[in-house]
Enzyme design. Structure first.
Site, PDB file in Angstrom:
ATOM      1  N   LYS A 171      -1.887 -15.350  41.158  1.00  0.00           N
ATOM      2  CA  LYS A 171      -1.585 -14.818  42.469  1.00  0.00           C
ATOM      3  C   LYS A 171      -2.679 -15.124  43.478  1.00  0.00           C
ATOM      4  O   LYS A 171      -2.462 -15.101  44.678  1.00  0.00           O
ATOM      5  CB  LYS A 171      -1.441 -13.278  42.387  1.00  0.00           C
ATOM      6  CG  LYS A 171      -0.335 -12.790  41.507  1.00  0.00           C
ATOM      7  CD  LYS A 171      -0.349 -11.249  41.515  1.00  0.00           C
ATOM      8  CE  LYS A 171       0.592 -10.697  40.495  1.00  0.00           C
ATOM      9  NZ  LYS A 171       0.382  -9.241  40.320  1.00  0.00           N
ATOM     10  N   GLY A 172      -3.901 -15.338  42.971  1.00  0.00           N
ATOM     11  CA  GLY A 172      -5.089 -15.331  43.834  1.00  0.00           C
ATOM     12  C   GLY A 172      -5.055 -16.253  45.032  1.00  0.00           C
ATOM     13  O   GLY A 172      -5.661 -15.967  46.056  1.00  0.00           O
ATOM     14  N   GLU A 219      -6.387 -23.526  44.726  1.00  0.00           N
ATOM     15  CA  GLU A 219      -6.895 -22.434  43.877  1.00  0.00           C
ATOM     16  C   GLU A 219      -7.882 -21.589  44.670  1.00  0.00           C
ATOM     17  O   GLU A 219      -8.590 -22.098  45.541  1.00  0.00           O
ATOM     18  CB  GLU A 219      -7.548 -23.069  42.634  1.00  0.00           C
ATOM     19  CG  GLU A 219      -8.223 -22.126  41.669  1.00  0.00           C
ATOM     20  CD  GLU A 219      -7.273 -21.144  40.993  1.00  0.00           C
ATOM     21  OE1 GLU A 219      -6.604 -20.387  41.718  1.00  0.00           O
ATOM     22  OE2 GLU A 219      -7.245 -21.093  39.748  1.00  0.00           O
ATOM     23  N   ASP A 220      -7.916 -20.297  44.360  1.00  0.00           N
ATOM     24  CA  ASP A 220      -8.845 -19.416  45.078  1.00  0.00           C
ATOM     25  C   ASP A 220     -10.293 -19.677  44.689  1.00  0.00           C
ATOM     26  O   ASP A 220     -11.172 -19.799  45.538  1.00  0.00           O
ATOM     27  CB  ASP A 220      -8.472 -17.931  44.841  1.00  0.00           C
ATOM     28  CG  ASP A 220      -8.320 -17.570  43.364  1.00  0.00           C
ATOM     29  OD1 ASP A 220      -8.510 -18.443  42.486  1.00  0.00           O
ATOM     30  OD2 ASP A 220      -7.996 -16.394  43.074  1.00  0.00           O
ATOM     31  N   ASP A 227     -14.379 -20.869  38.452  1.00  0.00           N
ATOM     32  CA  ASP A 227     -15.435 -20.083  37.807  1.00  0.00           C
ATOM     33  C   ASP A 227     -15.893 -20.866  36.568  1.00  0.00           C
ATOM     34  O   ASP A 227     -16.656 -21.811  36.678  1.00  0.00           O
ATOM     35  CB  ASP A 227     -14.828 -18.708  37.480  1.00  0.00           C
ATOM     36  CG  ASP A 227     -15.816 -17.716  36.932  1.00  0.00           C
ATOM     37  OD1 ASP A 227     -17.016 -17.861  37.182  1.00  0.00           O
ATOM     38  OD2 ASP A 227     -15.387 -16.752  36.255  1.00  0.00           O
ATOM     39  N   LYS A 258     -18.060 -21.181  41.778  1.00  0.00           N
ATOM     40  CA  LYS A 258     -19.232 -20.572  41.128  1.00  0.00           C
ATOM     41  C   LYS A 258     -19.761 -21.590  40.121  1.00  0.00           C
ATOM     42  O   LYS A 258     -19.432 -21.537  38.929  1.00  0.00           O
ATOM     43  CB  LYS A 258     -18.818 -19.286  40.395  1.00  0.00           C
ATOM     44  CG  LYS A 258     -18.621 -18.111  41.316  1.00  0.00           C
ATOM     45  CD  LYS A 258     -18.644 -16.799  40.545  1.00  0.00           C
ATOM     46  CE  LYS A 258     -17.275 -16.260  40.303  1.00  0.00           C
ATOM     47  NZ  LYS A 258     -17.222 -14.950  39.645  1.00  0.00           N
ATOM     48  N   PHE A 316     -19.121 -11.207  40.959  1.00  0.00           N
ATOM     49  CA  PHE A 316     -17.671 -11.012  40.982  1.00  0.00           C
ATOM     50  C   PHE A 316     -17.244 -10.671  42.402  1.00  0.00           C
ATOM     51  O   PHE A 316     -17.716  -9.705  42.992  1.00  0.00           O
ATOM     52  CB  PHE A 316     -17.237  -9.913  40.012  1.00  0.00           C
ATOM     53  CG  PHE A 316     -15.755  -9.929  39.784  1.00  0.00           C
ATOM     54  CD1 PHE A 316     -15.191 -10.817  38.884  1.00  0.00           C
ATOM     55  CD2 PHE A 316     -14.921  -9.090  40.504  1.00  0.00           C
ATOM     56  CE1 PHE A 316     -13.808 -10.873  38.700  1.00  0.00           C
ATOM     57  CE2 PHE A 316     -13.548  -9.135  40.331  1.00  0.00           C
ATOM     58  CZ  PHE A 316     -12.994 -10.033  39.422  1.00  0.00           C
ATOM     59  N   VAL A 317     -16.386 -11.514  42.958  1.00  0.00           N
ATOM     60  CA  VAL A 317     -15.982 -11.336  44.355  1.00  0.00           C
ATOM     61  C   VAL A 317     -14.505 -10.947  44.451  1.00  0.00           C
ATOM     62  O   VAL A 317     -13.705 -11.276  43.576  1.00  0.00           O
ATOM     63  CB  VAL A 317     -16.245 -12.613  45.191  1.00  0.00           C
ATOM     64  CG1 VAL A 317     -17.737 -12.868  45.330  1.00  0.00           C
ATOM     65  CG2 VAL A 317     -15.542 -13.835  44.606  1.00  0.00           C
TER      66      VAL A 317
HETATM   67  P1  IMP Z   1     -11.909 -19.805  35.354  1.00  0.00           P
HETATM   68  O1  IMP Z   1     -10.882 -20.262  34.378  1.00  0.00           O
HETATM   69  O2  IMP Z   1     -13.043 -19.072  34.680  1.00  0.00           O
HETATM   70  O3  IMP Z   1     -12.427 -20.911  36.257  1.00  0.00           O
HETATM   71  O4  IMP Z   1     -11.258 -18.660  36.227  1.00  0.00           O
HETATM   72  C1  IMP Z   1     -10.398 -18.907  37.245  1.00  0.00           C
HETATM   73  C2  IMP Z   1      -9.644 -17.669  37.652  1.00  0.00           C
HETATM   74  O5  IMP Z   1     -10.349 -16.473  37.325  1.00  0.00           O
HETATM   75  C3  IMP Z   1      -9.485 -17.630  39.154  1.00  0.00           C
HETATM   76  O6  IMP Z   1      -8.313 -18.278  39.551  1.00  0.00           O
HETATM   77  C4  IMP Z   1      -9.454 -16.166  39.449  1.00  0.00           C
HETATM   78  O7  IMP Z   1      -8.142 -15.670  39.309  1.00  0.00           O
HETATM   79  C5  IMP Z   1     -10.310 -15.545  38.375  1.00  0.00           C
HETATM   80  N1  IMP Z   1     -11.692 -15.297  38.859  1.00  0.00           N
HETATM   81  C6  IMP Z   1     -12.817 -15.972  38.567  1.00  0.00           C
HETATM   82  N2  IMP Z   1     -13.884 -15.462  39.206  1.00  0.00           N
HETATM   83  C7  IMP Z   1     -13.414 -14.428  39.938  1.00  0.00           C
HETATM   84  C8  IMP Z   1     -14.035 -13.499  40.857  1.00  0.00           C
HETATM   85  O8  IMP Z   1     -15.238 -13.518  41.141  1.00  0.00           O
HETATM   86  N3  IMP Z   1     -13.198 -12.584  41.424  1.00  0.00           N
HETATM   87  C9  IMP Z   1     -11.853 -12.523  41.167  1.00  0.00           C
HETATM   88  N4  IMP Z   1     -11.242 -13.367  40.328  1.00  0.00           N
HETATM   89  C10 IMP Z   1     -12.013 -14.314  39.716  1.00  0.00           C
END
Ligand code: IMP
Length: 189
Positions: A53-54, A109-110, A113, A141, A162-163
């Site tokens: 959803k982000g 993508e939002d 991470d 990040k 965490f944002v």
């Molecule tokens: P990744 O697979 O670790 O790169 O995570 C990606 C997903 O995790 C993003 O699309 C977000 O939905 C969620 N996410 C990662 N970091 C944050 C944060 O700081 N706040 C909120 N959601 C996050």
């Protein structure tokens, strides 16, 4: 209901939030990203795929900043499931409504991470025969990266915190903030 929620009738000025990026900073950067995408995509009709959803807030502003012919789709991927750390488990919860063979794709993508979600998703879309798969991400990040992910259009590099806000949530809360903030203490939420 926690103490902080009870004392703060305003969600936007909740004391558990430390502002990081203003709505104005975000809009300025999105206008630049949209102009860059429009230049790169002139005459190519790319398909923008928002990751639910982000990314819904970012995508809605980004498409309006791209003065070129584009189409829009959504895909939903399983994410944190209420916590603040990636589980590493990736699952498509809602798939695309159209085939993407021969299409130029821009995944929207939002935040990137660990990169686990995106590395899975980008490979998945490439395997469906897309001509090209690019990535537009509002936030990055870098410190937390476990998988290499190439970001073609990036809004902002941010520190390892965490944002929330502007589409990003903590346990489904705060997506409606018109700015991005660090969630100071998730346990107080
Ligand atoms: P990744 O697979 O670790 O790169 O995570 C990606 C997903 O995790 C993003 O699309 C977000 O939905 C969620 N996410 C990662 N970091 C944050 C944060 O700081 N706040 C909120 N959601 C996050």
């Amino acid at each position: 209901m926690s103490a902080s929620t009870a004392q703060s009738p305003s969600e936007f000025s909740n004391p558990n939030l430390e502002p990081l990026l203003t709505g104005e900073q975000i809009q300025t950067r999105i206008a630049e990203m949209g102009a860059e995408i429009a230049r790169d995509c002139a005459g190519r009709n790319p398909l923008l795929i928002g990751v639910l959803k982000g990314a819904f807030v970012f995508l809605s502003d980004l498409v309006r900043a791209i003065d070129a012919r584009v189409s829009t789709e959504f895909i939903a991927i399983s994410s944190y499931g209420g916590g603040t750390r990636s589980s590493g488990e990736v699952r498509i919860v809602k798939d695309l409504d159209v085939p993407i063979e021969g299409r130029e794709i821009i995944v929207v993508e939002d935040i990137v991470d660990t990169g686990l979600t995106l590395s899975y998703l980008l490979a998945n879309l490439e395997s469906r025969g897309a001509t090209s798969v690019k990535l537009a991400a509002l936030l990055n990040k870098q410190e937390r990266r476990l998988r290499e992910v190439k970001i073609d259009y990036l809004g902002f590099d941010i520190p390892d915190a965490f944002v929330v806000g502007y589409g990003l949530d903590f346990a489904e809360r705060y997506r409606n903030l018109p700015y991005i903030a660090v969630l100071k203490d998730p346990s107080q939420d």
